[in-house]
Design a protein around this motif. Structure first.
Motif, PDB file in Angstrom:
ATOM      1  N   GLY A   1       0.803  -1.215   0.000  1.00  0.00           N
ATOM      2  CA  GLY A   1       0.000   0.000   0.000  1.00  0.00           C
ATOM      3  C   GLY A   1       0.836   1.266   0.000  1.00  0.00           C
ATOM      4  O   GLY A   1       2.050   1.234   0.197  1.00  0.00           O
ATOM      5  N   PRO A   2       0.188   2.400  -0.200  1.00  0.00           N
ATOM      6  CA  PRO A   2       0.908   3.674  -0.192  1.00  0.00           C
ATOM      7  C   PRO A   2       1.473   3.963   1.196  1.00  0.00           C
ATOM      8  O   PRO A   2       0.841   3.665   2.204  1.00  0.00           O
ATOM      9  CB  PRO A   2      -0.170   4.706  -0.566  1.00  0.00           C
ATOM     10  CG  PRO A   2      -1.357   3.928  -1.027  1.00  0.00           C
ATOM     11  CD  PRO A   2      -1.247   2.556  -0.461  1.00  0.00           C
TER      12      PRO A   2
ATOM     13  N   ARG B   1       4.033   6.952   3.496  1.00  0.00           N
ATOM     14  CA  ARG B   1       4.816   8.192   3.531  1.00  0.00           C
ATOM     15  C   ARG B   1       6.278   7.817   3.727  1.00  0.00           C
ATOM     16  O   ARG B   1       6.605   6.979   4.563  1.00  0.00           O
ATOM     17  CB  ARG B   1       4.367   9.079   4.692  1.00  0.00           C
ATOM     18  CG  ARG B   1       5.311  10.251   4.952  1.00  0.00           C
ATOM     19  CD  ARG B   1       5.037  10.949   6.263  1.00  0.00           C
ATOM     20  NE  ARG B   1       6.071  11.928   6.579  1.00  0.00           N
ATOM     21  CZ  ARG B   1       7.165  11.673   7.301  1.00  0.00           C
ATOM     22  NH1 ARG B   1       7.356  10.463   7.807  1.00  0.00           N
ATOM     23  NH2 ARG B   1       8.056  12.629   7.514  1.00  0.00           N
TER      24      ARG B   1
ATOM     25  N   ASN C   1       8.607  14.215   0.458  1.00  0.00           N
ATOM     26  CA  ASN C   1       7.334  14.683  -0.074  1.00  0.00           C
ATOM     27  C   ASN C   1       6.512  15.436   0.967  1.00  0.00           C
ATOM     28  O   ASN C   1       5.321  15.681   0.753  1.00  0.00           O
ATOM     29  CB  ASN C   1       6.530  13.496  -0.619  1.00  0.00           C
ATOM     30  CG  ASN C   1       7.312  12.718  -1.672  1.00  0.00           C
ATOM     31  OD1 ASN C   1       7.892  13.290  -2.581  1.00  0.00           O
ATOM     32  ND2 ASN C   1       7.352  11.401  -1.523  1.00  0.00           N
TER      33      ASN C   1
END
Length: 281
Positions: A59-60, A62, A109
């Motif tokens: 999954g995504p 950070r 990011n």
């Protein structure tokens, strides 16, 4: 190896990007990718792991900064002749050295925050490196053997604070979020020539910086040797090596960051970053 830290800010876990592009969790192997983790014997132990046996992270996620609070965050100024020219400063005869506060480091990011009182916030895509072996007065010939790996740095700079007052450049280089690093550290064995890397930065989809480490005035080996004549470089220390032309200060008229601006930057072989600029509270 591509070493990274992932998870929510303040609760990151150590990770490794496998050759198939999957993210693997190193949490059962090492507590964190802190300064001690970049000591060469620790890297050798990580390199010997069977990556396929490490838990895969789905999954995504950070990405945080790929090193947790280095002991020293050293920066080099005016290391590209064309950037010195656009800054209205002479080409230096020796490396221009300053520091960034380690507390300014953020993920690749994460938002870049405009601090209260800032009026001239600027961008700088840079090649950075991490020290992997203690270096004290080493020669240029042996210098690169002291580098653990390479990564991207956006050397965010508040120009009014940096150069319009008195004192050192660190004043305009150290506010929170002024040091996005990552997304990962690529170990030195995977970057055979740090002087053959292309750098780019886009602001709101428009290319503002294009450069190559080939045109550095002082290459990485020179920087390691020079710095080590003056101070001990220890495992985990981060050095960021200067920026090519195209910064906001050098534009006519100057162009500075404002809330909502988006920076997208990358270096060949080292991944990409993307930051949205937000106003501080």
């Amino acid at each position: 190896m591509k070493l990274c830290r992932f998870g929510e800010a303040g609760a990151e876990r150590p990770g490794l990007m496998a050759s198939d592009g999957s993210l693997r969790d190193l949490g059962a192997i090492i507590g964190d990718l802190d300064a001690a983790a970049y000591d060469q014997p620790v890297l050798d132990r990580l390199r010997a792991l069977d990556v396929a046996t490490l838990p895969e992270v789905k999954g995504p996620v950070r990405f945080g900064p790929p090193i947790h609070r280095p002991g020293h965050f050293i920066a080099i100024g005016l290391n590209y002749a064309d950037h010195a020219a656009e800054s209205g400063m002479p080409v230096p005869a020796e490396p221009v050295v300053f520091s960034k506060a380690p507390s300014c480091i953020s993920g690749p990011n994460d938002p870049v925050i405009i601090p209260a009182g800032s009026t001239k916030l600027d961008w700088e895509v840079e090649l950075a490196f991490v020290i992997g072996r203690r270096a004290w007065q080493v020669s240029e010939a042996e210098a690169l053997s002291h580098v653990a790996g390479y990564l991207i740095c956006n050397d965010i700079s508040e120009r009014a604070w940096q150069i319009e007052g008195t004192g050192q450049w660190i004043k305009g280089k150290s506010a929170p979020t002024f040091g996005p690093l990552g997304p990962f550290v690529v170990t030195a064995d995977e970057i055979p020539d740090p002087q053959a890397l292309d750098l780019t930065l886009d602001l709101n989809g428009v290319r503002t910086q294009t450069g190559s480490t080939r045109t550095m005035i002082f290459p990485v080996a020179t920087l390691v040797s020079f710095l080590s004549q003056l101070m001990v470089l220890e495992p985990g220390d981060v050095v960021t090596t200067g920026t090519p032309p195209g910064v906001g200060m050098g534009k006519k008229p100057p162009l500075y960051l404002k809330p909502g601006d988006v920076m997208e930057l990358g270096i060949s072989g080292l991944g990409t970053q993307r930051q949205v600029v937000v106003a501080g509270s």
